[in-house]
Design a protein around this motif. Structure first.
Motif: not given
Length: 214
Positions: A43-51, A75-88
């Protein structure tokens, strides 16, 4: 995949070697294939999580995610907050014609080679992870008998091999749909290969040993 259901036809992206040259070239990079696979699986994750999951730097993961987004794989997923982009992942499966890819050009053949290497790496990681869980006593008893690896050598025509893949895919879809809401269901990594052995290796290449492992 992003959920426990087998992908329906509408969740597939079919690559065409003539129209999608840049897109399948983008997928020849092994890290991009793995990032896309993780987004589909977990599922959706940030670049940091995938790294963290791949052992890459956040900067490297971010760059390759942007490439995947450029060519419509994510594509961009719904963000949990405004700090880091999430992808799906946009699609659950990417498909293509092996014959069309093999007969297109060097780029098409390079794409197939890259995908095959990534699939082999995925199998190796899945098998190693299963073995670690098995050694640690973390595989539930009810999963011990049905899980494992099987290899067979059979004689088939091209038509029969095509039919085999169609039957397996249809059966997997039916079973995944049946088990989708069962709380006992887990993600299961399935690998199926149908590779004609042949005899005509290029000069200078030693023949591989064939046979079943004990």
């Amino acid at each position: 995949m992003t959920d426990d259901t087998f992908p329906a036809a509408g969740s597939r992206r079919v690559l065409d070697p003539q129209e999608d040259t840049a897109a399948f070239k983008a997928l020849t990079h092994p890290l991009r294939i793995r990032l896309l696979g993780l987004l589909r699986q977990d599922g959706a994750a940030t670049a940091s999580e995938l790294a963290a999951a791949t052992g890459e730097s956040s900067a490297s993961a971010s760059y390759h995610l942007r490439v995947l987004a450029k060519y419509g794989f994510i594509a961009e997923a719904e963000h949990r907050d405004g700090r880091e982009r999430r992808w799906k992942a946009v699609h659950e499966v990417t498909t293509w014609s092996n014959a069309a890819m093999s007969g297109s050009d060097d780029a098409g053949r390079a794409f197939l080679a890259a995908v095959h290497r990534a699939q082999a790496d995925h199998f190796a990681r899945a098998l190693a992870g299963y073995q670690r869980r098995l050694d640690a006593g973390l595989v539930p008893p009810e999963w011990l008998e049905p899980s494992g690896v099987m290899d067979l050598m059979v004689r088939l025509t091209p038509e029969s091999l095509t039919e085999l893949f169609e039957v397996v895919e249809r059966t997997i879809g039916d079973l995944a749909a049946r088990d989708g809401d069962d709380p006992r269901a887990e993600q299961v990594a399935l690998f199926l290969a149908g590779l004609p052995v042949g005899t005509g290796l290029p000069a200078g290449e030693p023949p591989a040993r064939e046979g079943r492992e004990p």
